[in-house]
Design a protein around this motif. Structure first.
Motif, PDB file in Angstrom:
ATOM      1  N   ALA A   1       0.833  -1.204   0.000  1.00  0.00           N
ATOM      2  CA  ALA A   1       0.000   0.000   0.000  1.00  0.00           C
ATOM      3  C   ALA A   1       0.868   1.255   0.000  1.00  0.00           C
ATOM      4  O   ALA A   1       0.571   2.226  -0.703  1.00  0.00           O
ATOM      5  N   ILE A   2       1.950   1.231   0.754  1.00  0.00           N
ATOM      6  CA  ILE A   2       2.849   2.385   0.789  1.00  0.00           C
ATOM      7  C   ILE A   2       3.503   2.579  -0.577  1.00  0.00           C
ATOM      8  O   ILE A   2       3.622   3.706  -1.071  1.00  0.00           O
ATOM      9  N   GLU A   3       3.906   1.489  -1.202  1.00  0.00           N
ATOM     10  CA  GLU A   3       4.520   1.599  -2.535  1.00  0.00           C
ATOM     11  C   GLU A   3       3.540   2.181  -3.540  1.00  0.00           C
ATOM     12  O   GLU A   3       3.900   3.047  -4.345  1.00  0.00           O
ATOM     13  N   TYR A   4       2.295   1.730  -3.513  1.00  0.00           N
ATOM     14  CA  TYR A   4       1.292   2.282  -4.429  1.00  0.00           C
ATOM     15  C   TYR A   4       1.067   3.765  -4.141  1.00  0.00           C
ATOM     16  O   TYR A   4       0.879   4.565  -5.059  1.00  0.00           O
ATOM     17  N   GLY A   5       1.075   4.133  -2.887  1.00  0.00           N
ATOM     18  CA  GLY A   5       0.919   5.541  -2.526  1.00  0.00           C
ATOM     19  C   GLY A   5       2.060   6.392  -3.052  1.00  0.00           C
ATOM     20  O   GLY A   5       1.848   7.497  -3.557  1.00  0.00           O
ATOM     21  N   LEU A   6       3.284   5.881  -2.936  1.00  0.00           N
ATOM     22  CA  LEU A   6       4.442   6.612  -3.455  1.00  0.00           C
ATOM     23  C   LEU A   6       4.389   6.743  -4.970  1.00  0.00           C
ATOM     24  O   LEU A   6       4.703   7.803  -5.529  1.00  0.00           O
ATOM     25  N   ILE A   7       3.979   5.684  -5.647  1.00  0.00           N
ATOM     26  CA  ILE A   7       3.851   5.736  -7.108  1.00  0.00           C
ATOM     27  C   ILE A   7       2.804   6.767  -7.515  1.00  0.00           C
ATOM     28  O   ILE A   7       3.014   7.560  -8.434  1.00  0.00           O
ATOM     29  N   ALA A   8       1.676   6.770  -6.824  1.00  0.00           N
ATOM     30  CA  ALA A   8       0.617   7.744  -7.130  1.00  0.00           C
ATOM     31  C   ALA A   8       1.103   9.169  -6.889  1.00  0.00           C
ATOM     32  O   ALA A   8       0.806  10.075  -7.677  1.00  0.00           O
ATOM     33  N   ALA A   9       1.878   9.374  -5.836  1.00  0.00           N
ATOM     34  CA  ALA A   9       2.409  10.710  -5.549  1.00  0.00           C
ATOM     35  C   ALA A   9       3.383  11.150  -6.638  1.00  0.00           C
ATOM     36  O   ALA A   9       3.350  12.316  -7.072  1.00  0.00           O
ATOM     37  N   LEU A  10       4.239  10.241  -7.095  1.00  0.00           N
ATOM     38  CA  LEU A  10       5.179  10.584  -8.152  1.00  0.00           C
ATOM     39  C   LEU A  10       4.452  10.909  -9.458  1.00  0.00           C
ATOM     40  O   LEU A  10       4.834  11.839 -10.179  1.00  0.00           O
ATOM     41  N   ILE A  11       3.408  10.163  -9.765  1.00  0.00           N
ATOM     42  CA  ILE A  11       2.622  10.447 -10.966  1.00  0.00           C
ATOM     43  C   ILE A  11       1.954  11.815 -10.855  1.00  0.00           C
ATOM     44  O   ILE A  11       1.926  12.590 -11.812  1.00  0.00           O
ATOM     45  N   ALA A  12       1.428  12.123  -9.673  1.00  0.00           N
ATOM     46  CA  ALA A  12       0.793  13.424  -9.468  1.00  0.00           C
ATOM     47  C   ALA A  12       1.793  14.562  -9.648  1.00  0.00           C
ATOM     48  O   ALA A  12       1.483  15.574 -10.274  1.00  0.00           O
ATOM     49  N   VAL A  13       2.999  14.393  -9.126  1.00  0.00           N
ATOM     50  CA  VAL A  13       4.033  15.424  -9.286  1.00  0.00           C
ATOM     51  C   VAL A  13       4.378  15.596 -10.768  1.00  0.00           C
ATOM     52  O   VAL A  13       4.524  16.725 -11.254  1.00  0.00           O
ATOM     53  N   ALA A  14       4.495  14.490 -11.492  1.00  0.00           N
ATOM     54  CA  ALA A  14       4.805  14.567 -12.917  1.00  0.00           C
ATOM     55  C   ALA A  14       3.696  15.294 -13.680  1.00  0.00           C
ATOM     56  O   ALA A  14       3.973  16.110 -14.570  1.00  0.00           O
ATOM     57  N   ILE A  15       2.456  15.027 -13.336  1.00  0.00           N
ATOM     58  CA  ILE A  15       1.330  15.701 -13.992  1.00  0.00           C
ATOM     59  C   ILE A  15       1.356  17.196 -13.694  1.00  0.00           C
ATOM     60  O   ILE A  15       1.140  18.025 -14.584  1.00  0.00           O
ATOM     61  N   ILE A  16       1.627  17.556 -12.456  1.00  0.00           N
ATOM     62  CA  ILE A  16       1.665  18.973 -12.078  1.00  0.00           C
ATOM     63  C   ILE A  16       2.788  19.693 -12.820  1.00  0.00           C
ATOM     64  O   ILE A  16       2.593  20.788 -13.359  1.00  0.00           O
ATOM     65  N   VAL A  17       3.965  19.070 -12.877  1.00  0.00           N
ATOM     66  CA  VAL A  17       5.093  19.689 -13.585  1.00  0.00           C
ATOM     67  C   VAL A  17       4.773  19.832 -15.073  1.00  0.00           C
ATOM     68  O   VAL A  17       5.023  20.880 -15.680  1.00  0.00           O
ATOM     69  N   GLY A  18       4.208  18.797 -15.671  1.00  0.00           N
ATOM     70  CA  GLY A  18       3.854  18.853 -17.083  1.00  0.00           C
ATOM     71  C   GLY A  18       2.793  19.899 -17.365  1.00  0.00           C
ATOM     72  O   GLY A  18       2.896  20.657 -18.341  1.00  0.00           O
ATOM     73  N   ALA A  19       1.776  19.968 -16.529  1.00  0.00           N
ATOM     74  CA  ALA A  19       0.707  20.952 -16.734  1.00  0.00           C
ATOM     75  C   ALA A  19       1.237  22.362 -16.561  1.00  0.00           C
ATOM     76  O   ALA A  19       0.830  23.281 -17.288  1.00  0.00           O
ATOM     77  N   THR A  20       2.147  22.561 -15.630  1.00  0.00           N
ATOM     78  CA  THR A  20       2.732  23.890 -15.434  1.00  0.00           C
ATOM     79  C   THR A  20       3.542  24.305 -16.654  1.00  0.00           C
ATOM     80  O   THR A  20       3.444  25.452 -17.120  1.00  0.00           O
ATOM     81  N   ALA A  21       4.330  23.386 -17.197  1.00  0.00           N
ATOM     82  CA  ALA A  21       5.139  23.708 -18.377  1.00  0.00           C
ATOM     83  C   ALA A  21       4.251  24.026 -19.571  1.00  0.00           C
ATOM     84  O   ALA A  21       4.480  25.006 -20.293  1.00  0.00           O
TER      85      ALA A  21
END
Length: 59
Positions: free
Chosen positions: A20-40
């Motif tokens: 569960a922790i690993e899935y949470g970390l993966i989801a957080a990394l995906i969210a960060v990537a989406i935020i960075v991409g949307a900002t760019a």
């Protein structure tokens, strides 16, 4: 005391929480990537709209 030791050992061997922790970390990394991409993309779109607005105002 023996029950506590057994419960602790059982808890340490249980891997469901780790998954569960690993899935949470993966989801957080995906969210960060989406935020960075949307900002760019948002910054580039803002520059494009400002350029188009400038061209329209000068016409």
């Amino acid at each position: 005391m023996e029950k506590f030791v057994l419960a602790t050992r059982r808890f340490m061997r249980d891997e469901e929480g780790v998954t569960a922790i690993e899935y949470g970390l993966i989801a957080a990394l995906i969210a960060v990537a989406i935020i960075v991409g949307a900002t760019a993309v948002g910054t580039q779109l803002d520059a494009l709209f400002n350029r188009v607005a400038g061209i329209l105002q000068s016409a």
